[in-house]
Design a protein around this motif. Structure first.
Motif, PDB file in Angstrom:
ATOM      1  N   TRP A   3       5.770  -4.082  15.441  1.00  0.00           N
ATOM      2  CA  TRP A   3       5.531  -2.912  16.295  1.00  0.00           C
ATOM      3  C   TRP A   3       5.716  -1.604  15.541  1.00  0.00           C
ATOM      4  N   TRP A   4       6.656  -1.564  14.605  1.00  0.00           N
ATOM      5  CA  TRP A   4       6.932  -0.294  13.931  1.00  0.00           C
ATOM      6  C   TRP A   4       5.805   0.110  12.984  1.00  0.00           C
ATOM      7  N   MET A   5       5.027  -0.866  12.478  1.00  0.00           N
ATOM      8  CA  MET A   5       3.887  -0.511  11.624  1.00  0.00           C
ATOM      9  C   MET A   5       2.784   0.176  12.421  1.00  0.00           C
ATOM     10  N   ARG A   6       2.757  -0.041  13.724  1.00  0.00           N
ATOM     11  CA  ARG A   6       1.720   0.559  14.562  1.00  0.00           C
ATOM     12  C   ARG A   6       1.952   2.053  14.786  1.00  0.00           C
ATOM     13  N   GLY A   7       3.037   2.572  14.246  1.00  0.00           N
ATOM     14  CA  GLY A   7       3.324   3.992  14.393  1.00  0.00           C
ATOM     15  C   GLY A   7       2.840   4.846  13.236  1.00  0.00           C
ATOM     16  N   THR A   8       2.130   4.252  12.280  1.00  0.00           N
ATOM     17  CA  THR A   8       1.648   5.043  11.153  1.00  0.00           C
ATOM     18  C   THR A   8       0.136   5.197  11.219  1.00  0.00           C
ATOM     19  N   GLU A   9      -0.344   6.304  10.718  1.00  0.00           N
ATOM     20  CA  GLU A   9      -1.780   6.575  10.699  1.00  0.00           C
ATOM     21  C   GLU A   9      -2.476   5.846   9.566  1.00  0.00           C
ATOM     22  N   SER A  10      -1.803   5.716   8.420  1.00  0.00           N
ATOM     23  CA  SER A  10      -2.522   5.313   7.218  1.00  0.00           C
ATOM     24  C   SER A  10      -1.579   4.716   6.189  1.00  0.00           C
ATOM     25  N   ILE A  11      -2.171   4.013   5.246  1.00  0.00           N
ATOM     26  CA  ILE A  11      -1.509   3.629   3.997  1.00  0.00           C
ATOM     27  C   ILE A  11      -2.453   4.084   2.891  1.00  0.00           C
ATOM     28  N   CYS A  12      -2.028   5.066   2.132  1.00  0.00           N
ATOM     29  CA  CYS A  12      -2.921   5.685   1.152  1.00  0.00           C
ATOM     30  C   CYS A  12      -2.233   5.809  -0.197  1.00  0.00           C
ATOM     31  N   PRO A  13      -2.986   5.690  -1.288  1.00  0.00           N
ATOM     32  CA  PRO A  13      -2.388   5.947  -2.604  1.00  0.00           C
ATOM     33  C   PRO A  13      -1.936   7.398  -2.690  1.00  0.00           C
ATOM     34  N   VAL A  14      -0.871   7.647  -3.439  1.00  0.00           N
ATOM     35  CA  VAL A  14      -0.354   9.014  -3.522  1.00  0.00           C
ATOM     36  C   VAL A  14      -1.316   9.928  -4.269  1.00  0.00           C
ATOM     37  N   HIS A  15      -2.211   9.353  -5.047  1.00  0.00           N
ATOM     38  CA  HIS A  15      -3.352  10.071  -5.611  1.00  0.00           C
ATOM     39  C   HIS A  15      -4.394   9.019  -5.964  1.00  0.00           C
ATOM     40  N   ALA A  16      -5.615   9.422  -6.174  1.00  0.00           N
ATOM     41  CA  ALA A  16      -6.693   8.470  -6.440  1.00  0.00           C
ATOM     42  C   ALA A  16      -6.356   7.603  -7.648  1.00  0.00           C
ATOM     43  N   GLY A  17      -6.534   6.295  -7.490  1.00  0.00           N
ATOM     44  CA  GLY A  17      -6.294   5.361  -8.576  1.00  0.00           C
ATOM     45  C   GLY A  17      -4.859   4.897  -8.709  1.00  0.00           C
ATOM     46  N   SER A  18      -3.944   5.479  -7.937  1.00  0.00           N
ATOM     47  CA  SER A  18      -2.537   5.103  -8.049  1.00  0.00           C
ATOM     48  C   SER A  18      -2.269   3.787  -7.334  1.00  0.00           C
ATOM     49  N   ARG A  19      -1.336   3.024  -7.866  1.00  0.00           N
ATOM     50  CA  ARG A  19      -0.871   1.826  -7.175  1.00  0.00           C
ATOM     51  C   ARG A  19       0.473   2.063  -6.491  1.00  0.00           C
ATOM     52  N   VAL A  20       0.797   3.315  -6.296  1.00  0.00           N
ATOM     53  CA  VAL A  20       1.877   3.686  -5.387  1.00  0.00           C
ATOM     54  C   VAL A  20       1.216   4.218  -4.122  1.00  0.00           C
ATOM     55  N   ALA A  21       1.485   3.550  -3.010  1.00  0.00           N
ATOM     56  CA  ALA A  21       0.909   3.943  -1.727  1.00  0.00           C
ATOM     57  C   ALA A  21       2.005   4.519  -0.841  1.00  0.00           C
ATOM     58  N   LEU A  22       1.577   5.262   0.170  1.00  0.00           N
ATOM     59  CA  LEU A  22       2.515   5.969   1.040  1.00  0.00           C
ATOM     60  C   LEU A  22       2.089   5.822   2.489  1.00  0.00           C
ATOM     61  N   ALA A  23       3.058   5.568   3.354  1.00  0.00           N
ATOM     62  CA  ALA A  23       2.856   5.618   4.802  1.00  0.00           C
ATOM     63  C   ALA A  23       3.934   6.513   5.397  1.00  0.00           C
ATOM     64  N   TRP A  24       3.541   7.317   6.390  1.00  0.00           N
ATOM     65  CA  TRP A  24       4.461   8.215   7.090  1.00  0.00           C
ATOM     66  C   TRP A  24       4.781   7.628   8.462  1.00  0.00           C
ATOM     67  N   PHE A  25       6.038   7.793   8.883  1.00  0.00           N
ATOM     68  CA  PHE A  25       6.471   7.320  10.195  1.00  0.00           C
ATOM     69  C   PHE A  25       7.265   8.421  10.893  1.00  0.00           C
ATOM     70  N   ALA A  26       7.177   8.453  12.212  1.00  0.00           N
ATOM     71  CA  ALA A  26       7.931   9.434  12.992  1.00  0.00           C
ATOM     72  C   ALA A  26       8.645   8.736  14.141  1.00  0.00           C
ATOM     73  N   GLY A  27       9.645   9.422  14.679  1.00  0.00           N
ATOM     74  CA  GLY A  27      10.285   8.991  15.910  1.00  0.00           C
ATOM     75  C   GLY A  27      10.971   7.646  15.813  1.00  0.00           C
ATOM     76  N   ARG A  28      10.785   6.842  16.867  1.00  0.00           N
ATOM     77  CA  ARG A  28      11.503   5.564  16.955  1.00  0.00           C
ATOM     78  C   ARG A  28      11.106   4.615  15.828  1.00  0.00           C
ATOM     79  N   GLU A  29       9.840   4.653  15.392  1.00  0.00           N
ATOM     80  CA  GLU A  29       9.433   3.793  14.277  1.00  0.00           C
ATOM     81  C   GLU A  29      10.128   4.219  12.986  1.00  0.00           C
ATOM     82  N   ALA A  30      10.222   5.535  12.767  1.00  0.00           N
ATOM     83  CA  ALA A  30      10.894   6.034  11.566  1.00  0.00           C
ATOM     84  C   ALA A  30      12.368   5.651  11.569  1.00  0.00           C
ATOM     85  N   ALA A  31      13.013   5.798  12.719  1.00  0.00           N
ATOM     86  CA  ALA A  31      14.432   5.455  12.806  1.00  0.00           C
ATOM     87  C   ALA A  31      14.645   3.958  12.606  1.00  0.00           C
ATOM     88  N   HIS A  32      13.762   3.130  13.196  1.00  0.00           N
ATOM     89  CA  HIS A  32      13.898   1.678  13.046  1.00  0.00           C
ATOM     90  C   HIS A  32      13.687   1.256  11.597  1.00  0.00           C
TER      91      HIS A  32
END
Length: 513
Positions: free
Chosen positions: A367-396
């Motif tokens: 359920w907590w993964m459903r609180g993010t908009e995206s999973i995106c590389p931190v820049h083009a070609g990077s294999r470090v990806a980033l997801a942002w979370f807010a509220g109850r999903e972020a706290a969990h």
């Protein structure tokens, strides 16, 4: 006889506290005795640059919201943190600020891959693009003060989507089922953008984000950028402007006796109390909310005020919103490197800029993964990806062990990117602002039932001065308030933190003019 200099104690070595101290010290060594007491072991507050998998990443503040006239961008420039042309050189003669790749070093991507739960790619031109255009247009109208209606932002956005769908020609009977499926995808796309807005504002529920107040928020003009050398370089630059020893670490304020002069500050762990003519309090709104228990406040991170904060201040603290936003960085790799066509060398696969429309069909996605908009590389070609979370999903997210986080992300990637190469998460790094007792969250927002007037009330010093109709001179300010939650138009940003710190320093300079 040498006159005694007024003693100013700044509570908190974040951007607001450092800005206030720098302005006071810059007014002349003979004007004030200035000290900063910081509960933690570092300066910066909610600014914290780190490294992960060979990338420079921001665990807290990430963006400069507009560069034209921005004092934060100017500080980054003066600190040599903007990259080529500004920074120094390392031992090999390479620009120091550009050694590590960094978040959004290439700006925003022109195209993203939008996928519905289960793996079906959403048509960018016919479906995803129009819904995004609707969302952006409505939020631009809200921030221009042109939105119709009142209440919360979420209902405003959903009302707009319903109107958009109703404006379509009525489908033929045979096409009715397809139209229903299209509307379900559109609703999932709007929910995706709502998740984005939640992380932008820190509101757990956009129904609690006041629509009318969106018209008061302002960015600086110009593009939004990240800082090549890291946001912490701005903090280091501010600290370097102070005399050695100005910042004292490990002093956690537990009680503030402000009913009479001098103000007395009491600290945890038996540290000696200190007195001051003036205190500039820059703690987070989360800490102030935890402190509403009054004189005997005992919650984690709370400060006891004696006398208790006056009613106008308590009401503003209670009404304003304060949420949590966390970032999850993931090092990703394909489960199997695909064989290049025709043999020989080939380009390795790149992780896509993945936007996810959750439709609720795949049980393995937590359920907590459903609180993010995206999973995106931190820049083009990077294999470090980033997801942002807010509220109850972020706290969990803060409560989960790494292996459970990795399993949850992998299940999500299996659903949204089922075709080869199947991506896997090697390791993760995440922020944890909700459970940090020095912050108890990330940044403020204007909640339904609150207003910009509450942000103004947050900025009022104590004791409170007479009303505008009263011509009596205001009393000397004993406790002054700075921080992002005390600025009416730039709240939630480092701009607000910096400007509010300077504002309170100027208040004292004016008092002693």
């Amino acid at each position: 006889m040498v006159a005694k200099k007024p003693r100013v104690v700044v509570v908190g070595a974040g951007v607001a506290g450092l800005a206030a101290a720098r302005r006071l010290c810059g007014a002349g060594a003979d004007r004030f005795e200035v000290a900063i007491v910081e509960a933690g072991a570092r300066a910066g507050g909610r600014v914290l640059t780190s490294e992960f998998a060979g990338r420079r990443v921001e665990m807290g503040a990430t963006w400069v919201q507009g560069v034209d006239g921005s004092p934060v961008h100017a500080l980054a420039r003066d600190a040599g943190a903007l990259g080529l042309g500004w920074g120094g050189k390392d031992d090999d003669g390479v620009d120091a600020a550009a050694v590590l790749p960094y978040e959004r070093m290439d700006g925003f991507p022109d195209r993203v891959l939008t996928v519905a739960e289960g793996g079906e790619v959403v048509d960018a031109d016919r479906v995803a693009g129009p819904v995004e255009e609707l969302y952006r247009g409505m939020m631009e109208a809200a921030r221009a003060g042109e939105a119709a209606g009142s209440g919360g932002v979420e209902e405003y956005l959903r009302r707009g989507l319903r109107a958009y769908q109703a404006a379509r020609p009525a489908p033929a009977v045979a096409a009715g089922e397809a139209n229903k499926e299209l509307e379900e995808v559109e609703e999932a796309l709007l929910a995706m953008h709502i998740n984005r807005e939640r992380t932008d504002t820190s509101a757990d529920d956009l129904g609690d984000l006041d629509l009318a107040a969106e018209g008061e928020y302002r960015d600086f003009p110009g593009e939004h950028v990240t800082i090549p050398g890291g946001y912490s370089r701005v903090v280091e630059h501010l600290v370097a402007a102070l005399l050695p020893g100005t910042v004292r670490f490990g002093l956690r304020l537990r009680r503030l006796d402000w009913g009479e002069a001098p103000v007395r500050l009491h600290f945890a762990d038996g540290a000696p109390a200190i007195t001051a003519d003036h205190v500039i309090l820059t703690v987070s709104l989360g800490v102030l909310k935890a402190s509403l228990g009054g004189k005997d406040a005992s919650a984690a991170g709370a400060i006891a005020f004696d006398p208790p904060l006056p009613q106008f201040k308590r009401e503003a603290v209670a009404r304003l919103g304060f949420g949590v936003v966390n970032k999850l960085f993931m090092e990703v790799e394909p489960a199997e490197e695909p064989e290049p066509e025709g043999g020989g060398g080939g380009q390795p696969p790149e992780f896509p800029f993945l936007h996810m429309a959750f439709c609720g069909h795949v049980a393995k996605i937590p359920w907590w993964m459903r609180g993010t908009e995206s999973i995106c590389p931190v820049h083009a070609g990077s294999r470090v990806a980033l997801a942002w979370f807010a509220g109850r999903e972020a706290a969990h997210l803060e409560s989960l062990p790494d292996d459970e986080v990795i399993r949850g992300v992998n299940a999500t990637l299996d659903s949204f990117l089922p075709a080869p190469p199947r991506w896997r998460v090697k390791r993760v790094k995440r922020s944890g602002w909700a459970t940090d007792p020095l912050f108890l969250g990330s940044y403020s927002y204007v909640a339904v039932g609150s207003s910009g007037e509450d942000l103004d009330a947050m900025a009022e010093p104590l004791p409170r001065g007479p009303s505008a109709a009263d011509d009596r001179a205001p009393p000397p300010p004993r406790v002054l308030f700075a921080g992002e939650a005390t600025h009416r138009t730039h709240y939630s940003t480092t701009h607000a933190a910096y400007l509010s710190g300077v504002r309170e320093a100027e208040r004292l300079l004016l008092h002693y003019r």
